[in-house]
Design a protein around this motif. Structure first.
Motif, PDB file in Angstrom:
ATOM      1  N   ASP A 237     -51.120 -31.142 -48.538  1.00 49.65           N
ATOM      2  CA  ASP A 237     -49.973 -31.310 -49.443  1.00 49.65           C
ATOM      3  C   ASP A 237     -49.502 -30.015 -49.815  1.00 49.65           C
ATOM      4  OD1 ASP A 237     -48.498 -31.865 -51.709  1.00 49.65           O
ATOM      5  OD2 ASP A 237     -49.872 -33.485 -52.452  1.00 49.65           O
ATOM      6  N   PHE A 238     -48.709 -29.493 -48.861  1.00 50.88           N
ATOM      7  CA  PHE A 238     -48.005 -28.095 -49.175  1.00 50.88           C
ATOM      8  C   PHE A 238     -46.963 -28.036 -50.288  1.00 50.88           C
ATOM      9  CE2 PHE A 238     -49.208 -28.536 -44.663  1.00 50.88           C
ATOM     10  CZ  PHE A 238     -49.648 -27.020 -44.289  1.00 50.88           C
TER      11      PHE A 238
ATOM     12  N   TYR B 237     -47.608 -22.443 -51.268  1.00 50.63           N
ATOM     13  CA  TYR B 237     -46.922 -21.382 -50.094  1.00 50.63           C
ATOM     14  C   TYR B 237     -45.632 -21.042 -50.494  1.00 50.63           C
ATOM     15  CZ  TYR B 237     -43.598 -25.091 -48.626  1.00 50.63           C
ATOM     16  OH  TYR B 237     -42.499 -25.818 -48.855  1.00 50.63           O
ATOM     17  N   GLY B 238     -44.983 -19.971 -49.979  1.00 52.29           N
ATOM     18  CA  GLY B 238     -43.822 -19.470 -50.263  1.00 52.29           C
ATOM     19  C   GLY B 238     -43.795 -17.956 -49.955  1.00 52.29           C
ATOM     20  N   PRO B 239     -42.412 -17.247 -50.223  1.00 51.22           N
ATOM     21  CA  PRO B 239     -42.546 -15.802 -50.545  1.00 51.22           C
ATOM     22  C   PRO B 239     -43.504 -15.092 -51.342  1.00 51.22           C
ATOM     23  CG  PRO B 239     -40.239 -16.794 -50.808  1.00 51.22           C
ATOM     24  CD  PRO B 239     -41.245 -18.096 -50.910  1.00 51.22           C
ATOM     25  N   TRP B 240     -44.057 -14.200 -50.602  1.00 46.53           N
ATOM     26  CA  TRP B 240     -45.040 -13.101 -51.304  1.00 46.53           C
ATOM     27  C   TRP B 240     -46.412 -13.897 -51.098  1.00 46.53           C
ATOM     28  CZ3 TRP B 240     -43.944  -8.239 -52.506  1.00 46.53           C
ATOM     29  CH2 TRP B 240     -42.517  -7.809 -52.844  1.00 46.53           C
ATOM     30  N   GLY B 241     -46.578 -14.872 -50.370  1.00 52.76           N
ATOM     31  CA  GLY B 241     -47.745 -15.435 -50.108  1.00 52.76           C
ATOM     32  C   GLY B 241     -48.818 -14.744 -49.496  1.00 52.76           C
TER      33      GLY B 241
ATOM     34  N   HIS C  70     -37.853 -29.501 -50.755  1.00 53.39           N
ATOM     35  CA  HIS C  70     -38.244 -29.992 -49.461  1.00 53.39           C
ATOM     36  C   HIS C  70     -39.041 -28.959 -48.376  1.00 53.39           C
ATOM     37  CE1 HIS C  70     -37.897 -31.946 -45.303  1.00 53.39           C
ATOM     38  NE2 HIS C  70     -37.768 -33.115 -45.963  1.00 53.39           N
ATOM     39  N   LEU C  71     -40.229 -29.439 -47.839  1.00 49.28           N
ATOM     40  CA  LEU C  71     -40.733 -28.708 -46.999  1.00 49.28           C
ATOM     41  C   LEU C  71     -39.880 -27.690 -46.172  1.00 49.28           C
ATOM     42  CD1 LEU C  71     -43.592 -27.501 -46.180  1.00 49.28           C
ATOM     43  CD2 LEU C  71     -43.780 -29.526 -44.575  1.00 49.28           C
ATOM     44  N   ARG C  72     -38.953 -28.175 -45.552  1.00 57.58           N
ATOM     45  CA  ARG C  72     -38.277 -27.499 -44.390  1.00 57.58           C
ATOM     46  C   ARG C  72     -37.302 -26.314 -45.182  1.00 57.58           C
ATOM     47  NH1 ARG C  72     -36.181 -27.885 -39.293  1.00 57.58           N
ATOM     48  NH2 ARG C  72     -37.041 -30.351 -39.189  1.00 57.58           N
ATOM     49  N   ASP C  73     -36.923 -26.627 -46.359  1.00 56.98           N
ATOM     50  CA  ASP C  73     -36.403 -25.697 -47.280  1.00 56.98           C
ATOM     51  C   ASP C  73     -37.318 -24.460 -47.579  1.00 56.98           C
ATOM     52  OD1 ASP C  73     -33.888 -27.018 -46.862  1.00 56.98           O
ATOM     53  OD2 ASP C  73     -34.338 -28.157 -48.701  1.00 56.98           O
ATOM     54  N   GLY C  74     -38.541 -24.978 -48.126  1.00 54.43           N
ATOM     55  CA  GLY C  74     -39.477 -24.049 -48.613  1.00 54.43           C
ATOM     56  C   GLY C  74     -39.840 -22.998 -47.301  1.00 54.43           C
ATOM     57  N   ILE C  75     -40.243 -23.604 -46.079  1.00 53.57           N
ATOM     58  CA  ILE C  75     -40.572 -22.844 -45.099  1.00 53.57           C
ATOM     59  C   ILE C  75     -39.420 -21.990 -44.566  1.00 53.57           C
ATOM     60  CG2 ILE C  75     -41.046 -22.862 -42.497  1.00 53.57           C
ATOM     61  CD1 ILE C  75     -42.788 -25.240 -43.026  1.00 53.57           C
ATOM     62  N   ALA C  76     -38.258 -22.271 -44.893  1.00 54.07           N
ATOM     63  CA  ALA C  76     -36.887 -21.475 -44.482  1.00 54.07           C
ATOM     64  C   ALA C  76     -36.859 -20.360 -45.457  1.00 54.07           C
ATOM     65  CB  ALA C  76     -35.679 -22.069 -44.286  1.00 54.07           C
TER      66      ALA C  76
ATOM     67  N   LEU D 162     -42.090 -26.689 -37.974  1.00 56.69           N
ATOM     68  CA  LEU D 162     -41.072 -26.272 -38.907  1.00 56.69           C
ATOM     69  C   LEU D 162     -40.917 -24.760 -38.912  1.00 56.69           C
ATOM     70  CD1 LEU D 162     -41.487 -28.920 -41.817  1.00 56.69           C
ATOM     71  CD2 LEU D 162     -39.743 -28.816 -40.245  1.00 56.69           C
ATOM     72  N   LEU D 163     -42.587 -24.195 -38.752  1.00 57.81           N
ATOM     73  CA  LEU D 163     -42.264 -22.640 -38.855  1.00 57.81           C
ATOM     74  C   LEU D 163     -41.695 -22.126 -37.412  1.00 57.81           C
ATOM     75  CD1 LEU D 163     -45.818 -21.516 -40.085  1.00 57.81           C
ATOM     76  CD2 LEU D 163     -43.720 -20.933 -41.126  1.00 57.81           C
ATOM     77  N   GLU D 164     -41.789 -22.890 -36.458  1.00 54.62           N
ATOM     78  CA  GLU D 164     -41.291 -22.478 -35.215  1.00 54.62           C
ATOM     79  C   GLU D 164     -39.748 -22.652 -35.269  1.00 54.62           C
ATOM     80  OE1 GLU D 164     -44.623 -23.745 -31.759  1.00 54.62           O
ATOM     81  OE2 GLU D 164     -43.399 -25.342 -32.753  1.00 54.62           O
TER      82      GLU D 164
END
Length: 339
Positions: A221-222, A187-191, A321-327, A279-281
């Motif tokens: 496993d994101f 996952y990430g930008p341009w997904g 970290h997942l939180r950072d990646g989602i941000a 986390l997306l919310e």
């Protein structure tokens, strides 16, 4: 190095192309720009590559389908590729239930053409995308490359498993060095818009119904895109050699007497879908309107990558970290869609 990246307009292919260009390599990218999802997003990725400072004379894009055997062979004849990284595929587990022919054409026939071109044009190393979905009905976790993968739960997974077997046959018969990578929910930008992070983000931002399967209890496993691409980039020059300890009486599924290997690329953590949505919310500052639905055919209840082999081979460990990646994903989403 001169590297061919197939699926260069795709999510991972785009990021990998930028990573290879930044490292000083010449890259030729191909993609058929099919309409499985928004073609404009693919074109925007290509425009982003073309605008990169490192692109210049070092990047060339060719619109080409792997199913076009003659066109592919002509490209290999004209170019002198050191390495080939195959990110092209018909993706999507659920779509494979609706349109199986697309998976046969690209993931099997197209991959066969690519193997032939690599063999006939002396490519030093073929790296190809497999998938965590190959673990199928196996419930032993974390998933290890030493586990059995003979029971896929979808046609998509079956084609990815077939790619591993086809590549092994070419490695065994023609000594073509091949490395397969089982990618875990990148996952990430341009997904990709057909993947959960994108679908969830759109529903949250627009205040629409968010359909959550298996009551959100599925675990994934994101893996953040930068981590996945770092692992891929490290593997490119690491040409596999035959395993001198390979025991034909008790074969290790992750190794071979041929120059062939398979690795997991994951975050080495399994996170419940409900946590991911939460986390997306937080990242968007909005609550989702969730509707809980039963499990869908072809889906796996959980994925969890054992990346010990990858770490030993490349020194790779995920850092995001997942939180950072989602941000970071949410920031890109807001900018790209002006939401």
């Amino acid at each position: 190095m001169h590297v061919l990246v197939t699926g260069a307009a795709g999510f991972i292919g785009y990021h990998l192309t930028l990573r290879l260009l930044a490292a000083g390599h010449d890259v030729t990218g191909i993609d058929n720009l099919n309409d499985y999802y928004d073609v404009q997003l693919k074109k925007d990725r290509l425009a982003s590559i073309a605008s990169a400072p490192e692109a210049g004379k070092h990047f060339r894009f060719v619109r080409l389908d792997l199913a076009d055997n003659a066109g592919l062979d002509a490209l290999f004849t004209h170019e002198n590729f050191t390495y080939v990284v195959n990110m092209a595929a018909q993706a999507g587990v659920r779509y494979s239930l609706q349109n199986p022919a697309a998976y046969i054409s690209t993931n099997l026939t197209g991959f066969g053409h690519l193997l032939e071109c690599c063999r006939n044009h002396n490519v030093a190393h073929l790296i190809f995308a497999s998938s965590s979905s190959v673990y199928g009905l196996n419930t032993q976790r974390p998933y290890s490359v030493r586990h059995n993968t003979d029971h896929p739960a979808s046609l998509y997974a079956a084609t990815k498993k077939s790619n591993e077997l086809m590549a092994h046959a070419y490695s065994h018969l023609y000594r073509l060095p091949c490395t397969g990578v089982r990618l875990f929910t990148v996952y990430g930008p341009w997904g990709r818009p057909d993947m959960a992070p994108h679908i969830f983000a759109a529903a949250i931002v627009r205040g629409q119904e968010l359909r959550v399967f298996n009551k959100g209890r599925m675990c994934r496993d994101f893996t953040y895109i930068d981590d996945a691409v770092e692992a891929l980039a490290r593997l490119v020059p690491l040409i596999p050699t035959p395993d001198t300890d390979f025991d034909t009486a008790a074969p290790n599924p992750a190794a071979s007497s041929a120059p062939w290997r398979v690795h997991n690329i994951g975050n080495n953590t399994s996170v419940e879908l409900n946590t991911f949505i939460s986390l997306l919310e937080d990242a968007f500052g909005q609550k989702a309107r969730k509707t809980f639905l039963p499990m869908q055919p072809g889906d796996l209840e959980a994925t969890f990558a054992d990346i010990n082999d990858m770490n030993e081979r490349t020194g790779f460990t995920p850092k995001t970290h997942l939180r950072d990646g989602i941000a970071r994903f949410a920031a890109w989403y807001r900018e790209y869609y002006k939401s």
